[in-house]
Design a protein around this motif. Structure first.
Motif, PDB file in Angstrom:
ATOM      1  N   PHE A 287      -3.931-103.777 -65.991  1.00 15.45           N
ATOM      2  CA  PHE A 287      -4.796-104.766 -66.062  1.00 15.45           C
ATOM      3  C   PHE A 287      -6.170-104.644 -66.399  1.00 15.45           C
ATOM      4  O   PHE A 287      -6.949-105.036 -66.983  1.00 15.45           O
ATOM      5  CB  PHE A 287      -4.656-105.508 -64.630  1.00 15.45           C
ATOM      6  CG  PHE A 287      -3.427-106.158 -64.232  1.00 15.45           C
ATOM      7  CD1 PHE A 287      -2.341-106.627 -65.227  1.00 15.45           C
ATOM      8  CD2 PHE A 287      -3.121-106.591 -63.107  1.00 15.45           C
ATOM      9  CE1 PHE A 287      -1.209-107.328 -65.000  1.00 15.45           C
ATOM     10  CE2 PHE A 287      -1.846-107.351 -62.749  1.00 15.45           C
ATOM     11  CZ  PHE A 287      -1.065-107.730 -63.759  1.00 15.45           C
TER      12      PHE A 287
ATOM     13  N   LYS B   4      -9.227-113.850 -65.102  1.00 11.24           N
ATOM     14  CA  LYS B   4     -10.527-112.718 -65.063  1.00 11.24           C
ATOM     15  C   LYS B   4     -11.594-112.989 -66.210  1.00 11.24           C
ATOM     16  O   LYS B   4     -12.764-113.023 -65.849  1.00 11.24           O
ATOM     17  CB  LYS B   4      -9.801-111.241 -65.458  1.00 11.24           C
ATOM     18  CG  LYS B   4     -11.293-110.163 -65.572  1.00 11.24           C
ATOM     19  CD  LYS B   4     -10.470-108.977 -65.698  1.00 11.24           C
ATOM     20  CE  LYS B   4     -11.672-107.664 -65.681  1.00 11.24           C
ATOM     21  NZ  LYS B   4     -12.562-107.717 -64.545  1.00 11.24           N
TER      22      LYS B   4
ATOM     23  N   PHE C 205      -3.479-113.383 -65.283  1.00 13.25           N
ATOM     24  CA  PHE C 205      -4.508-112.273 -65.276  1.00 13.25           C
ATOM     25  C   PHE C 205      -5.773-112.530 -66.103  1.00 13.25           C
ATOM     26  O   PHE C 205      -7.078-112.612 -65.914  1.00 13.25           O
ATOM     27  CB  PHE C 205      -4.144-110.787 -65.107  1.00 13.25           C
ATOM     28  CG  PHE C 205      -5.209-109.919 -64.898  1.00 13.25           C
ATOM     29  CD1 PHE C 205      -5.939-109.562 -63.704  1.00 13.25           C
ATOM     30  CD2 PHE C 205      -5.732-109.103 -66.011  1.00 13.25           C
ATOM     31  CE1 PHE C 205      -6.992-108.852 -63.643  1.00 13.25           C
ATOM     32  CE2 PHE C 205      -7.021-108.254 -66.014  1.00 13.25           C
ATOM     33  CZ  PHE C 205      -7.519-107.962 -64.742  1.00 13.25           C
TER      34      PHE C 205
END
Length: 202
Positions: free
Chosen positions: A84, A125, A121
């Protein structure tokens, strides 16, 4: 290019606004950091990653095949955290694109190949809801570019014809695939040239 007929702007994410979520450079780095056999990792990645991208398996399933097929001295959570953290925004474009989106009279929709966990994600983000009205993501629709079906699906969801949309992608092969569908498509190569095209839309 006139904006009279353009109703939807379709765009890729990885290679345009952000780097590729789990590209070859990140995999090379992972092999160095975690002491993996990069050649074996690449063979297994190429074997299974497309299945992950169309949502048929989870990230855990992918990692079990590619990384945790041998005993390791690190945890799956440590490796996921590394994966990530490899996602970064590309210089200049993302913040400009968010501002441009506020002025754009067209709907803006992503068409991207991405596995579920990485996709979720990255959207959260990097605040990609500020860029796009919807996400046609491979993991959600079970199709991945350059399959023409994903472009047909995107146009059906947006309820537009090919002549009413434009598309941006950093990979020429996919630009060519979209062009074959009748979509006016542009090969994204740098911020300045793509910004010029987008500004002409409004």
């Amino acid at each position: 290019m006139t904006s009279a007929k353009v109703k939807v702007v379709f765009s890729d994410v990885g290679g345009v606004l952000l780097n590729n979520g789990w590209g070859h450079q990140s995999r090379q780095k992972a092999a160095r950091v975690f002491g993996l056999d990069h050649t074996e990792m690449e063979v297994l990645h190429n074997f299974i990653f497309n299945v992950y991208e169309i949502g048929k398996i989870s990230l855990d399933d992918y990692l079990n095949t590619v990384v945790f097929n041998h005993p390791r001295d690190f945890t799956k959570e440590e490796f996921r955290t590394f994966m990530f953290a490899e996602s970064v925004e590309l210089p200049d474009f993302l913040q400009w694109f968010k501002a441009w989106k506020q002025r754009c009279p067209c709907r803006v929709i992503s068409i991207n190949n991405e596995g579920k966990e990485l996709n979720d994600f990255r959207i959260k983000k990097f605040g990609l809801h500020d860029c796009f009205d919807a996400f046609i993501s491979s993991c959600e629709v079970g199709l991945r570019k350059p399959d023409p079906g994903i472009f047909t699906l995107a146009m059906g969801i947006a309820q537009v014809s090919a002549e009413e949309c434009v598309y941006f992608d950093d990979r020429l092969m996919i630009v060519q695939a979209a062009n074959k569908m009748g979509i006016k498509s542009f090969h994204h190569q740098d911020f300045a040239s793509t910004r010029k095209i987008l500004e002409e839309l409004i």
